[in-house]
Design a protein around this motif. Sequence first.
Motif, PDB file in Angstrom:
ATOM      1  N   GLN A  63       0.830  -1.210   0.000  1.00 21.28           N
ATOM      2  CA  GLN A  63       0.000   0.000   0.000  1.00 21.28           C
ATOM      3  C   GLN A  63       0.863   1.259   0.000  1.00 21.28           C
ATOM      4  OE1 GLN A  63      -2.231   1.470   3.680  1.00 21.28           O
ATOM      5  NE2 GLN A  63      -3.846   0.539   2.466  1.00 21.28           N
ATOM      6  N   GLU A  66       2.599   1.745  -3.373  1.00 21.67           N
ATOM      7  CA  GLU A  66       1.648   2.175  -4.402  1.00 21.67           C
ATOM      8  C   GLU A  66       1.245   3.639  -4.223  1.00 21.67           C
ATOM      9  OE1 GLU A  66      -1.850  -0.271  -4.623  1.00 21.67           O
ATOM     10  OE2 GLU A  66      -2.584   0.744  -6.412  1.00 21.67           O
ATOM     11  N   ASP A  70       2.657   6.538  -6.770  1.00 20.04           N
ATOM     12  CA  ASP A  70       1.631   7.167  -7.601  1.00 20.04           C
ATOM     13  C   ASP A  70       1.514   8.659  -7.293  1.00 20.04           C
ATOM     14  OD1 ASP A  70      -0.380   7.235  -9.528  1.00 20.04           O
ATOM     15  OD2 ASP A  70      -1.954   6.862  -8.069  1.00 20.04           O
ATOM     16  N   SER A  75       1.959  11.475 -14.525  1.00 19.98           N
ATOM     17  CA  SER A  75       1.274  10.360 -15.179  1.00 19.98           C
ATOM     18  C   SER A  75       2.145   9.664 -16.228  1.00 19.98           C
ATOM     19  CB  SER A  75      -0.016  10.835 -15.831  1.00 19.98           C
ATOM     20  OG  SER A  75       0.278  11.758 -16.865  1.00 19.98           O
ATOM     21  N   ALA A  94       0.715  -3.793  -8.385  1.00 18.95           N
ATOM     22  CA  ALA A  94       0.056  -2.621  -7.777  1.00 18.95           C
ATOM     23  C   ALA A  94       0.535  -1.312  -8.405  1.00 18.95           C
ATOM     24  CB  ALA A  94       0.300  -2.607  -6.265  1.00 18.95           C
ATOM     25  N   GLU A  96       1.653  -0.856 -11.533  1.00 23.33           N
ATOM     26  CA  GLU A  96       1.040  -0.751 -12.862  1.00 23.33           C
ATOM     27  C   GLU A  96      -0.455  -0.487 -12.725  1.00 23.33           C
ATOM     28  OE1 GLU A  96       3.037  -3.218 -11.885  1.00 23.33           O
ATOM     29  OE2 GLU A  96       4.799  -3.014 -13.170  1.00 23.33           O
ATOM     30  N   HIS A  97      -1.077  -1.084 -11.734  1.00 25.34           N
ATOM     31  CA  HIS A  97      -2.507  -0.848 -11.512  1.00 25.34           C
ATOM     32  C   HIS A  97      -2.785   0.645 -11.331  1.00 25.34           C
ATOM     33  CE1 HIS A  97      -6.568  -1.535 -10.114  1.00 25.34           C
ATOM     34  NE2 HIS A  97      -6.316  -0.932  -8.982  1.00 25.34           N
ATOM     35  N   GLY A  99      -1.104   2.837 -12.867  1.00 24.83           N
ATOM     36  CA  GLY A  99      -0.786   3.499 -14.129  1.00 24.83           C
ATOM     37  C   GLY A  99       0.679   3.694 -14.463  1.00 24.83           C
ATOM     38  N   LYS A 101       4.756   2.340 -15.016  1.00 19.76           N
ATOM     39  CA  LYS A 101       5.653   1.234 -15.335  1.00 19.76           C
ATOM     40  C   LYS A 101       6.769   1.164 -14.298  1.00 19.76           C
ATOM     41  CE  LYS A 101       8.109  -0.713 -19.315  1.00 19.76           C
ATOM     42  NZ  LYS A 101       7.041  -1.552 -19.857  1.00 19.76           N
ATOM     43  N   ILE A 229      -5.287  11.989  -1.625  1.00 25.24           N
ATOM     44  CA  ILE A 229      -4.724  10.944  -2.491  1.00 25.24           C
ATOM     45  C   ILE A 229      -4.740   9.599  -1.753  1.00 25.24           C
ATOM     46  CG2 ILE A 229      -2.585  10.179  -3.626  1.00 25.24           C
ATOM     47  CD1 ILE A 229      -1.965  13.168  -4.136  1.00 25.24           C
ATOM     48  N   HIS A 233      -6.974   6.141  -2.671  1.00 18.00           N
ATOM     49  CA  HIS A 233      -6.393   4.801  -2.838  1.00 18.00           C
ATOM     50  C   HIS A 233      -6.971   3.817  -1.818  1.00 18.00           C
ATOM     51  CE1 HIS A 233      -3.367   6.899  -5.259  1.00 18.00           C
ATOM     52  NE2 HIS A 233      -3.003   5.745  -5.725  1.00 18.00           N
TER      53      HIS A 233
END
Lengths: 341, 341, 341, 341
Positions: A63, A66, A70, A75, A94, A96-97, A99, A101, A229, A233
């Motif tokens: 968590q 991620e 993020d 982006s 997580a 990639e989930h 957005g 790489k 944010i 999530h």
Amino acid sequence: MLSFECDYSEGAHEKVLARLLETNMEQLSGYGSDKYCEQAKEKIRMACGCPDAQIFFLMGGTQTNEVVIDAMLQSYEGVVAAKTGHVSVHEAGAIEHSGHKVLTLPEYQGKMDAEDLESLLSEFWSDENHEHMVFPGMVYISHPTEYGTLYSEEELKKLSGVCRRYKIPLYMDGARLGYGLMSSETDVTLPKIAEYCDVFYIGGTKVGALCGEAVVFTKRNMPVHFLTIVKQHGALLAKGRVLGIQFDTLFTDDLYFKISRHAVEMAEYMKSGLLKKGVRFYLESPTNQQFIILENSEMEELGKRAAFSFWEKLDEEHTVIRLATSWATKKESIDRLLELF
Amino acid sequence: MLSFECDYSEGAHEKVLARLLETNMEQLSGYGSDKYCEQAKEKIRMACGCPDAQIFFLMGGTQTNEVVIDAMLQSYEGVVAAKTGHVSVHEAGAIEHSGHKVLTLPEYQGKMDAEDLESLLSEFWSDENHEHMVFPGMVYISHPTEYGTLYSEEELKKLSGVCRRYKIPLYMDGARLGYGLMSSETDVTLPKIAEYCDVFYIGGTKVGALCGEAVVFTKRNMPVHFLTIVKQHGALLAKGRVLGIQFDTLFTDDLYFKISRHAVEMAEYMKSGLLKKGVRFYLESPTNQQFIILENSEMEELGKRAAFSFWEKLDEEHTVIRLATSWATKKESIDRLLELF
Amino acid sequence: MLSFECDYSEGAHEKVLARLLETNMEQLSGYGSDKYCEQAKEKIRMACGCPDAQIFFLMGGTQTNEVVIDAMLQSYEGVVAAKTGHVSVHEAGAIEHSGHKVLTLPEYQGKMDAEDLESLLSEFWSDENHEHMVFPGMVYISHPTEYGTLYSEEELKKLSGVCRRYKIPLYMDGARLGYGLMSSETDVTLPKIAEYCDVFYIGGTKVGALCGEAVVFTKRNMPVHFLTIVKQHGALLAKGRVLGIQFDTLFTDDLYFKISRHAVEMAEYMKSGLLKKGVRFYLESPTNQQFIILENSEMEELGKRAAFSFWEKLDEEHTVIRLATSWATKKESIDRLLELF
Amino acid sequence: MLSFECDYSEGAHEKVLARLLETNMEQLSGYGSDKYCEQAKEKIRMACGCPDAQIFFLMGGTQTNEVVIDAMLQSYEGVVAAKTGHVSVHEAGAIEHSGHKVLTLPEYQGKMDAEDLESLLSEFWSDENHEHMVFPGMVYISHPTEYGTLYSEEELKKLSGVCRRYKIPLYMDGARLGYGLMSSETDVTLPKIAEYCDVFYIGGTKVGALCGEAVVFTKRNMPVHFLTIVKQHGALLAKGRVLGIQFDTLFTDDLYFKISRHAVEMAEYMKSGLLKKGVRFYLESPTNQQFIILENSEMEELGKRAAFSFWEKLDEEHTVIRLATSWATKKESIDRLLELF
């Protein structure tokens, strides 16, 4: 059965639980705005020698990775990690989930090399097609790594230097940070980490807490509206007190460091016992995770009496297994383990 | 200061904490695979009269909504909710963050009407342009609602009927489920919910736990690889025991129901006291949240002695505030509150 | 200036434009529902020997990859590709943007090896922690590859076999498919591709169209509500006719194949001319992209008279460059190019 | 059959096609870096009276909305739109797919009211729980609206004023912008739009192009690395020339304005003819879309001879239909249509 399977088999350090009990019926405001969260943050700032640090408590490692990654990336950016980094392999995608790489680099016993990083960055920026590629926007390292190894201060400084030249943040996953800081073989301190990293987290789940990780933004760089944010999530805990009280306890009277030191001592004791028995080590780890090589039949035999983690097949006849100590490991258990060899 | 601000001001019920303490040094496997999680699931299945139910423990309400909705919807589907649904307004866009639209319907004291739902669905399917629109793929209701109100069995049955006709799941957010089930004015039981809903969650955070919600899939319809989906959302707790032990305790000897009943009785006691004082109620709530109307000056005065939640401005001179009881509310506190009116 | 920089430097084949002009004032329905789209699909089905194929027209390569991969994967799945696959490096993270990891395998002149794929899949499924990892849910290959190389029928069959054993679809990116099909050295035909692949696309942008790619689902496996998924990705063209008319023209009287063959012949002519001049090739490509090695000074000199693509540095003194022919390449241009060597 | 179904039934204006043909065999660089894109941008800057404008060409309306909104919003922000806004209802959830909520306001014949916007924004910022809600980060309007109506300069100015006070961008969807600018009843010019809006797009698909929309950032506010963001959304056209040449043609000798004016004149001619026949209008539209009310039997009858769009049921006996003219509409067609009444 004896278990050295991982460092999160028990609940929490008794002082942590005791404190949760003592404060239990106090009525406190939610979402991390209570006084225990404040106190804990202040103690962590002190321990980091970073009076300006901005701190946020989250619940678990994946968590935290991620949300932090993020929140800090644009982006069109990805995060650079060693091939064996936790974000690269063991977080079910997580990153990639959300957005982004994960751009991978070679690993050296779990570590990233500053020169490899420099190459990746300089090649990216000199590639005339880079606008069609993912921008490397952040660097992720774990310390200790997934292999129990540690960066030296010099190595950290170099990685940090590369990041600053390219103006991207350096992020350290400190799921087992205590076990790194209390290693007998490290020259890296918490203030040094706060100096070299732009953001890192101090792991609680694996170091004495029921759950909880403390994210530290060291350069007044916490993303704007970070609480929103986090909420978006699904990572904002209503009873933020649960995290605040635990970290407040862990950072009172050096508890976090003392229990971490205990785990390291237990690992050293185990290591020296195993060496005496002639056990082969897969690599040299100065922290609480030890990786040994067993013949498959030995492994099978051991598995009947003790729990451990399968790590990887070395060859047809040999397997690498992991034995982990923790804040909760008892000397007697190690003695019993050693008898099995 | 007296506080009726919310139902998550205290820690956990003492029995829950005691059990965490008792089991603390047991070495258990991670990620929800321990025996306490198993036991808790079994007890919940019994309480639901649904021996086939598949259960998963998560940490908080927004997280649960985000994970469940994202896991059950197809990418081109959205979730239908009342305009005042928690997912519509107070989750910082967590549903949209995971790619899905919240399609809103009118609300009646927080509730959705089956006819409105039927209209939305039949209009969608008869619209020749519906392939350019978001498909309604699931229905979200909260019970009790954000306004403390409850669906009757008849209403639930109707909503469920519409959902089944259109072959979409009905999902109930039970963040405060205990306070609904123990209301003096409900004909809805846990087995009825398990019958009418395809998935729902039993809230722990607001009903006696430090944190934790138990998601119940009632029709053998837990999405394939749900654990991985949970992990990918950063929602998988390493020490799953923390959730398992809490729910195991809450579902032993009806603790969940007893403490919920206590909160409802405290709310009833508060309500009758306030009515005697001539206080106006904004709406009729049969659960632990009570909404009253105060003149602004009264509200200000009250605010000096007691904490409550601002709800909304009624008109220039009046404001609606919320007073919440919980499993932890003491009768003496209500007596002291009533003295302030 | 002479240009061999890429295969999308010109507009469209003259017949394609002529047909757009002829049909221009016909009033046609939108979003791909017009008769030209239907006709084009029928002709493509014939060419593929796959009367059941479901076909959808999209606008460009990255868009097609993103939409198809996102539509076919489950949320917890990633796509397996060679390290040099277009989706791995040159799509700005479009796959990750839609939530999926690209799991990479070694490449051999741009190709994936069936044994490597088998290993990845068998290791994934035998890893006891695989639920914490990204599930390999689809395989992506490009044919011709980014290096102009081609799979043999045998290789395709093996890849397809592995995919079927693991029940995941095989997807072929055919951005330059015509140039592969018309190679002098291939045994792979369009019907073979339709047999071995579960989905693939026939590239138009690089083979005679202004824009457009035809996605072919070969096993009645077009995802449900695919049009809505396409719309949601911003990829649904209002005037679908623009794509339908182009593909209808390209698949009338074998135009697609004839112009592809022309490009291959031009590449062969160029290759033989360069070989005579003693130019070194980086690898053996049987399609329209040729990769040669130049001394840096030669490259600089050439750059003054002709455009080409920088590919990569070979060593301090040498560079690999790409020369691409296309449906539009003139023999005279190649003669002029050869004079520069 | 006669068709007034929409404004994208035909291909492109003949001059646009002719120009594509003339330039077809020129070798041009890709991705919008060619000279025609440059020329087109320069001409659009002139037409907007905004020499600093940054311009990017995309392919369609939904794509443009998704890319622009996602690129300009922070992750925790949503876009405010009228309930009937195209992004709210007819884009298959493309905005939510990219992670953002559409926050809706009441609509007045498709238009948003500045006071409603002001209320939403001031309520959001004064709500003490706003950190748990989606931040309104941008305002979306369409001009003409989905109902063919137009904002007056005064209305635009007010909306723009509110946006600036709250420091969020105003974005105009100009899918049919030409038909708005050339209305007989507007006081809004292209330079005014460039003044009041932070970003808007000039629709090509519905106004003479095969496809294509020109996004105009008016305040030097094009998001950093916008090309990469576009690519990541699968929205970057390889042959950018296709868009550049079309817009270059449309903005040469006022073609865009002349053909738009034609469509408006055709609509006015149709309207006056229908009024003479006693047809009832659903609302007063000064642009190319006209909404009339028919008895269901009349509608059915008309449907046998002419195509139109069903809009909505007015009551049991009456239906609202839309008749659209375009740059391609012939006077004779309208005469024939009028004969049917």
